[in-house]
Design a protein around this motif. Structure first.
Motif, short mmCIF file in Angstrom:
data_model
loop_
_atom_site.label_atom_id
_atom_site.label_comp_id
_atom_site.label_asym_id
_atom_site.label_seq_id
_atom_site.Cartn_x
_atom_site.Cartn_y
_atom_site.Cartn_z
N ASP A 135 -3.82 0.94 -3.12
CA ASP A 135 -3.32 -0.30 -3.47
C ASP A 135 -2.21 -0.17 -4.33
O ASP A 135 -2.67 -0.09 -5.68
N THR A 136 -1.00 -0.83 -4.36
CA THR A 136 0.03 -0.85 -5.22
C THR A 136 0.30 -2.27 -5.57
O THR A 136 1.30 -2.61 -6.38
N GLY A 137 -0.45 -3.18 -5.29
CA GLY A 137 -0.22 -4.58 -5.51
C GLY A 137 1.05 -5.19 -5.03
O GLY A 137 1.18 -5.12 -3.69
N ALA A 138 1.66 -5.80 -5.54
CA ALA A 138 2.96 -6.58 -5.16
C ALA A 138 4.12 -5.71 -5.38
O ALA A 138 5.22 -6.06 -5.27
N ARG A 143 3.75 -3.09 3.57
CA ARG A 143 3.45 -4.28 3.23
C ARG A 143 2.65 -5.21 4.38
O ARG A 143 3.40 -4.86 5.62
N ILE A 144 1.61 -5.48 4.27
CA ILE A 144 0.87 -6.23 5.27
C ILE A 144 0.26 -7.39 4.96
O ILE A 144 -0.06 -7.71 3.79
N GLY A 145 0.78 -8.42 5.78
CA GLY A 145 0.59 -9.94 5.44
C GLY A 145 -0.57 -10.24 6.41
O GLY A 145 -0.74 -10.19 7.58
N GLY A 146 -1.28 -11.02 5.78
CA GLY A 146 -2.45 -11.58 6.58
C GLY A 146 -3.79 -10.61 6.59
O GLY A 146 -4.41 -10.66 7.84
N LEU A 147 -3.84 -10.06 5.70
CA LEU A 147 -5.00 -8.86 5.91
C LEU A 147 -5.81 -9.32 4.16
O LEU A 147 -5.42 -9.29 3.15
N ASP A 148 -7.12 -9.43 4.53
CA ASP A 148 -8.19 -9.73 3.48
C ASP A 148 -8.04 -8.50 2.59
O ASP A 148 -8.02 -7.25 2.87
N TRP A 200 0.96 -1.11 0.02
CA TRP A 200 -0.02 0.05 -0.06
C TRP A 200 0.98 1.30 0.00
O TRP A 200 1.93 1.27 0.56
N GLN A 201 0.41 2.16 -0.56
CA GLN A 201 1.27 3.32 -0.52
C GLN A 201 0.39 4.64 0.19
O GLN A 201 -0.76 4.68 -0.14
N LEU A 202 0.87 5.14 1.07
CA LEU A 202 0.47 6.24 2.00
C LEU A 202 0.98 7.49 1.59
O LEU A 202 1.91 7.49 1.38
N SER A 203 -0.21 8.43 1.81
CA SER A 203 0.44 9.80 1.92
C SER A 203 -0.59 10.65 2.72
O SER A 203 -1.60 10.05 3.18
N GLY A 204 -0.45 11.84 2.90
CA GLY A 204 -1.01 12.74 3.86
C GLY A 204 -0.30 13.37 5.21
O GLY A 204 0.89 13.12 5.09
#
Length: 197
Positions: free
Chosen positions: A193-196, A149-154, A135-139
């Protein structure tokens, strides 16, 4: 129903006397400072405890004046007693603890224009804060952008969270946590969401 993830399984274990350390004033002060850091720098992983970081978060933020939902039964009866919060359903709770590997099938409190601070804080237990889709964050609190990167998140969590926060200042604040660390995603953070990648 899917089998609990490793992180979720460990949260369902009985809370022994060692977890009392999370209610020690000195420990809570340190935990609160670390949580403030997490919210000041969204997406930055912050160390909380050797284990049971989700319990550490709730022990720091929840008390008899708050409401709590635990729809996936991640907390032991002893931990719920120690938290002393009013237990309710996820739609009415100020704090919600859930498994990240399951779809968010509830509609949390988003607050109101008069009292946006009454939006829920959702503690999401995941497997990893270093592996998984990107995921790409801004703000606010982020210089240009930050990737996590988050593992185990639906996969449905991102859309749900963005929908909940689409009417700013209404929305929810997320705290993602594995066994030892957490990262915060306040409602002010923009997420793509930037995928992989």
């Amino acid at each position: 129903m899917p089998e609990p993830s490793a992180a979720a399984q460990s949260q369902t274990q009985p809370a022994g006397p060692d977890l009392l350390r999370f209610w020690h004033p000195g420990t809570q002060q340190a935990l609160f400072r670390n949580l403030l850091k997490a919210f000041s720098y969204p997406g930055e992983s912050v160390w909380l405890a050797d284990t049971d970081s989700a319990v550490a978060i709730l022990a720091t933020l929840v008390d008899a004046e708050t409401t709590l939902a635990d729809p996936h039964q991640l907390l032991s009866d002893l931990t719920r007693t120690r938290l002393n919060a009013h237990l309710t359903d996820p739609e009415r709770a100020g704090y919600v603890i859930v498994r990240g590997d399951l779809e968010p099938d509830f509609a949390p409190q988003l607050g109101s224009l008069e009292s946006p601070e009454t939006g829920a804080t959702v503690v999401v237990v995941v497997n990893s804060l270093v592996d998984g889709p990107c995921w790409q964050l801004s703000g606010p609190g982020i210089r240009q952008s930050r990737r996590i990167r988050i593992g185990g998140l639906d996969g449905s969590w991102l859309n749900a969270r963005n929908n909940w926060c689409s009417g700013f200042p209404l929305g929810v604040d997320l705290i993602l946590t594995d066994q030892q660390h957490c990262l915060a995603l306040p409602r002010t953070t923009l997420i793509e969401d930037t995928g992989a990648n």
